[in-house]
Structure formats: C-alpha cells, structure tokens
Design a protein around this motif. Structure first.
Motif, PDB file in Angstrom:
ATOM      1  N   GLU A   1      -5.819  16.148 -14.760  1.00 36.70           N
ATOM      2  CA  GLU A   1      -5.669  14.703 -14.573  1.00 36.70           C
ATOM      3  C   GLU A   1      -5.086  14.405 -13.200  1.00 36.70           C
ATOM      4  N   ALA A   2      -4.075  15.192 -12.811  1.00 36.29           N
ATOM      5  CA  ALA A   2      -3.450  14.988 -11.504  1.00 36.29           C
ATOM      6  C   ALA A   2      -4.451  15.233 -10.376  1.00 36.29           C
ATOM      7  N   VAL A   3      -5.270  16.256 -10.529  1.00 36.12           N
ATOM      8  CA  VAL A   3      -6.302  16.533  -9.521  1.00 36.12           C
ATOM      9  C   VAL A   3      -7.241  15.339  -9.383  1.00 36.12           C
ATOM     10  N   ALA A   4      -7.685  14.797 -10.508  1.00 33.28           N
ATOM     11  CA  ALA A   4      -8.606  13.655 -10.481  1.00 33.28           C
ATOM     12  C   ALA A   4      -7.941  12.429  -9.857  1.00 33.28           C
ATOM     13  N   ASP A   5      -6.672  12.209 -10.176  1.00 34.77           N
ATOM     14  CA  ASP A   5      -5.953  11.052  -9.634  1.00 34.77           C
ATOM     15  C   ASP A   5      -5.788  11.145  -8.124  1.00 34.77           C
ATOM     16  N   LEU A   6      -5.633  12.352  -7.606  1.00 35.48           N
ATOM     17  CA  LEU A   6      -5.299  12.539  -6.186  1.00 35.48           C
ATOM     18  C   LEU A   6      -6.517  12.702  -5.285  1.00 35.48           C
ATOM     19  N   ALA A   7      -7.639  13.084  -5.833  1.00 37.13           N
ATOM     20  CA  ALA A   7      -8.789  13.450  -4.995  1.00 37.13           C
ATOM     21  C   ALA A   7      -9.183  12.347  -4.022  1.00 37.13           C
ATOM     22  N   VAL A   8      -9.316  11.123  -4.507  1.00 40.93           N
ATOM     23  CA  VAL A   8      -9.739  10.022  -3.642  1.00 40.93           C
ATOM     24  C   VAL A   8      -8.631   9.647  -2.663  1.00 40.93           C
ATOM     25  N   SER A   9      -7.396   9.588  -3.145  1.00 41.75           N
ATOM     26  CA  SER A   9      -6.287   9.173  -2.287  1.00 41.75           C
ATOM     27  C   SER A   9      -6.098  10.119  -1.107  1.00 41.75           C
ATOM     28  N   VAL A  10      -6.278  11.405  -1.331  1.00 39.42           N
ATOM     29  CA  VAL A  10      -6.133  12.378  -0.246  1.00 39.42           C
ATOM     30  C   VAL A  10      -7.213  12.163   0.814  1.00 39.42           C
TER      31      VAL A  10
ATOM     32  N   ASN B   1       3.182  13.936  -9.975  1.00 41.34           N
ATOM     33  CA  ASN B   1       4.281  14.885 -10.120  1.00 41.34           C
ATOM     34  C   ASN B   1       4.663  15.031 -11.587  1.00 41.34           C
ATOM     35  N   ALA B   2       4.740  13.901 -12.301  1.00 44.27           N
ATOM     36  CA  ALA B   2       5.092  13.939 -13.713  1.00 44.27           C
ATOM     37  C   ALA B   2       3.973  14.578 -14.541  1.00 44.27           C
ATOM     38  N   LYS B   3       2.728  14.280 -14.207  1.00 45.01           N
ATOM     39  CA  LYS B   3       1.611  14.875 -14.953  1.00 45.01           C
ATOM     40  C   LYS B   3       1.574  16.386 -14.766  1.00 45.01           C
ATOM     41  N   ILE B   4       1.877  16.835 -13.551  1.00 45.90           N
ATOM     42  CA  ILE B   4       1.924  18.278 -13.315  1.00 45.90           C
ATOM     43  C   ILE B   4       3.026  18.905 -14.159  1.00 45.90           C
TER      44      ILE B   4
ATOM     45  N   GLU C   1       0.831  -1.206   0.000  1.00 52.68           N
ATOM     46  CA  GLU C   1       0.000   0.000   0.000  1.00 52.68           C
ATOM     47  C   GLU C   1       0.869   1.260   0.000  1.00 52.68           C
ATOM     48  N   ALA C   2       1.989   1.230   0.762  1.00 49.82           N
ATOM     49  CA  ALA C   2       2.896   2.378   0.766  1.00 49.82           C
ATOM     50  C   ALA C   2       3.514   2.577  -0.612  1.00 49.82           C
ATOM     51  N   SER C   3       3.845   1.473  -1.284  1.00 50.88           N
ATOM     52  CA  SER C   3       4.380   1.563  -2.638  1.00 50.88           C
ATOM     53  C   SER C   3       3.368   2.215  -3.580  1.00 50.88           C
ATOM     54  N   LYS C   4       2.127   1.813  -3.450  1.00 50.68           N
ATOM     55  CA  LYS C   4       1.081   2.374  -4.305  1.00 50.68           C
ATOM     56  C   LYS C   4       0.968   3.886  -4.137  1.00 50.68           C
ATOM     57  N   LEU C   5       1.007   4.349  -2.892  1.00 49.80           N
ATOM     58  CA  LEU C   5       0.907   5.784  -2.648  1.00 49.80           C
ATOM     59  C   LEU C   5       2.106   6.525  -3.231  1.00 49.80           C
TER      60      LEU C   5
ATOM     61  N   GLU D   1      -8.687   9.309   1.465  1.00 49.29           N
ATOM     62  CA  GLU D   1      -8.432   8.025   2.128  1.00 49.29           C
ATOM     63  C   GLU D   1      -7.227   8.084   3.057  1.00 49.29           C
ATOM     64  N   HIS D   2      -6.325   9.045   2.838  1.00 52.62           N
ATOM     65  CA  HIS D   2      -5.100   9.141   3.637  1.00 52.62           C
ATOM     66  C   HIS D   2      -4.938  10.587   4.124  1.00 52.62           C
ATOM     67  N   PRO D   3      -5.740  10.977   5.101  1.00 47.40           N
ATOM     68  CA  PRO D   3      -5.787  12.386   5.516  1.00 47.40           C
ATOM     69  C   PRO D   3      -4.529  12.888   6.206  1.00 47.40           C
ATOM     70  N   LEU D   4      -3.563  12.000   6.518  1.00 53.71           N
ATOM     71  CA  LEU D   4      -2.328  12.433   7.167  1.00 53.71           C
ATOM     72  C   LEU D   4      -1.113  12.327   6.249  1.00 53.71           C
ATOM     73  N   HIS D   5      -1.304  11.929   5.019  1.00 57.88           N
ATOM     74  CA  HIS D   5      -0.186  11.701   4.108  1.00 57.88           C
ATOM     75  C   HIS D   5       0.217  13.026   3.446  1.00 57.88           C
ATOM     76  N   GLU D   6       1.340  13.574   3.871  1.00 59.38           N
ATOM     77  CA  GLU D   6       1.743  14.895   3.401  1.00 59.38           C
ATOM     78  C   GLU D   6       2.144  14.895   1.930  1.00 59.38           C
ATOM     79  N   GLY D   7       2.776  13.817   1.482  1.00 60.51           N
ATOM     80  CA  GLY D   7       3.212  13.787   0.093  1.00 60.51           C
ATOM     81  C   GLY D   7       2.054  13.903  -0.881  1.00 60.51           C
ATOM     82  N   LEU D   8       0.972  13.171  -0.635  1.00 59.96           N
ATOM     83  CA  LEU D   8      -0.203  13.250  -1.503  1.00 59.96           C
ATOM     84  C   LEU D   8      -0.823  14.639  -1.453  1.00 59.96           C
ATOM     85  N   HIS D   9      -0.909  15.216  -0.251  1.00 56.38           N
ATOM     86  CA  HIS D   9      -1.484  16.554  -0.114  1.00 56.38           C
ATOM     87  C   HIS D   9      -0.624  17.604  -0.826  1.00 56.38           C
ATOM     88  N   TYR D  10       0.681  17.421  -0.758  1.00 62.48           N
ATOM     89  CA  TYR D  10       1.594  18.345  -1.430  1.00 62.48           C
ATOM     90  C   TYR D  10       1.299  18.375  -2.935  1.00 62.48           C
TER      91      TYR D  10
END
Length: 273
Positions: free
Chosen positions: A185-194, A175-178, A163-167, A196-205
């Motif tokens: 596309e990046a916004v759509a990819d990240l919306a659900v993950s953020v 990062n590459a899409k940005i 799961e950590a690898s997936k994140l 599901e993982h409200p403490l994950h700083e990398g995804l929020h960044y």
C-alpha cells in the motif's frame, strides 16, 4: 455553504456546486479572501496580489467592482440577498474586506482537523485509526490547491504551504503503513508523488523503505540512484546522510531502521518542486 480550495476553487450549497463565473482578477480577489477567511485583508494587499508592483490608477475602483461581482456570485450560490451577503459573508471593514467564516465549511480546515487527529492517533499507538484519518484527509484533495486562480505572492505562498502539508501527510501515512506491514500500500501511495517531486528526499526515503521491505531491493536502489542524479544535476548536492545510510543498509540486506514507526530525522530537506 461549503468552500473548497484543495483543487479548483469550489463553492457549493447543500452539495450542489455553484458555477464560479468570475473573470481572472475578481476570481483572484475572492480567492484571497477565502483563504484568509475570518481575517481582514487590506485593500493594499488585494491590489498587490492582482497587479504586483504595477497597479493602474483605477486599482481601488476596480477592487470595489470585483467585490461587488463576488457578492453577486455568493448571493446566487447561497440564495441570500446581496444585502445579506454584504452584511454577513463578504463584509467591508475599515481599510479592507473580510470573508466571514461563521456559517461556512472550508475543506482545508476539515483536512487539517483530520490530519491533526490522525497524527495524534498514530503517536498514541492507534495506527489503524490514524491511518484511516490520514487517508480521508488526502482524499479531500481534488487536484493542486486553488489551481484555477491567477495568483500573486499571497496565494502562491498559501498554495505552497498547502502542497507542502500534503507531502508531509503522505510521508507520515506511508511511514505508519510500513510500520503496520502494509508495504505494498505504501509503495502504491508513494509511486506518483516521487515522480512528481524528484528532489523531495523524505518521499524517496519512505519509498525506498517500502520497496525494500516488500522485497524489491533492486527498485529501491534504483530510486536512490535517480534521486542522487537529480539532486546533483539540479542543486549540486548529494543526498542527505539518513537516506545514504538507508541505501547502505539495503545494499547489505540489513533491516535496521525499517520497522521504526518514526525513522531518524531526514535532516536537510530539499525544496518542494
């Protein structure tokens, strides 16, 4: 034979999935052997995975029964005889058992190959090809890893690793899409993950970067506020310096750091939850 652990446990032959008709304990034993394919798993490790620190007096005999049940299942799925399965697939070794990997395709190994190739392409500047490979890797997930298996220490560790690898892949992909200007596309990819993982700083960044560059600065700042609130409430800490710097840049309408393919290291990373 194809074995899948990136989601519910899956065993299939030539695209036809076989039903894994095993009770919880033998299912756990089989799952441990599958995720450690090619490596001898000691009987003691199997006992610990199934019963933790309270194994019954019959634990060894029970493990032997679970192995026989697993071999029967593999024989039904593969069409091979039980003797052939015991010889080539689920093999008895001194002190333990081994699941042979020679004639089996594992989804998590294919996933990792795609990830490694995608990241290499991105590092070499072949972003479009790399993004396509990372998208393919993430598409292999069918749900949380080995979600339908009762787990102990070994499977919990493996599940967390996957799961950590997936994140991490989601971060790198976005990062590459940005960097390619594919902000929406990046916004759509990240919306659900953020969510599901409200403490994950990398995804929020990455989510804040994508939102800001797509023109939604207000939402980006709201994402920061919610992250900060969650970190303080759950862990008693503030967001790390890089994400606070990003928040200040957005407040001042600065684009500094947004277009870098590899933004500054996030430094302290909060736990994956």
């Amino acid at each position: 034979m194809h074995v899948g652990i990136l989601g519910p446990l899956l065993i299939s032959l030539e695209g036809v999935a076989g039903r894994i008709d095993l009770a919880p304990k033998p299912r756990t034993v089989l799952a441990v052997l599958l995720v450690n394919a090619g490596v001898v798993v000691p009987i003691s490790s199997l006992v610990r995975e199934v019963w933790a620190d309270s194994p019954p007096a019959s634990a060894l005999r029970n493990i032997q029964t679970y192995i026989l049940q697993s071999r029967k299942l593999l024989s039904q799925v593969s069409g091979a005889s039980k003797r052939a399965v015991a010889r080539d697939l689920l093999v008895t070794r001194p002190g333990g058992y081994l699941f042979g990997a020679e004639f089996v395709q594992f989804d998590h190994l294919t996933y990792q190959e795609l990830v490694d190739a995608g990241r290499a392409d991105i590092r070499q500047g072949h972003c479009m090809k790399g993004v396509a490979l990372l998208d393919r890797a993430l598409a292999m997930w069918r749900g949380p890893a080995i979600v339908d298996v009762m787990s102990g220490v070994m499977l919990d560790a493996r599940r967390h690793q996957l799961e950590a690898s997936k994140l991490g892949v989601i971060e790198d992909l976005c990062n590459a899409k940005i960097a390619m200007g594919r902000y929406h596309e990046a916004v759509a990819d990240l919306a659900v993950s953020v969510c599901e993982h409200p403490l994950h700083e990398g995804l929020h960044y990455q989510y804040m970067r994508a939102l800001s560059m797509s023109g939604d600065r207000a939402h980006a700042l709201d994402v920061f506020s919610r992250l900060r609130m969650n970190l303080v409430a759950e862990l008693g800490i503030d967001p790390s310096d890089p994400i606070q710097e990003l928040q200040r840049s957005i407040l001042h309408s600065s684009s500094a750091g947004y277009t870098a393919l590899y933004p500054p290291s996030m430094g302290r990373m909060t736990p994956v939850v």
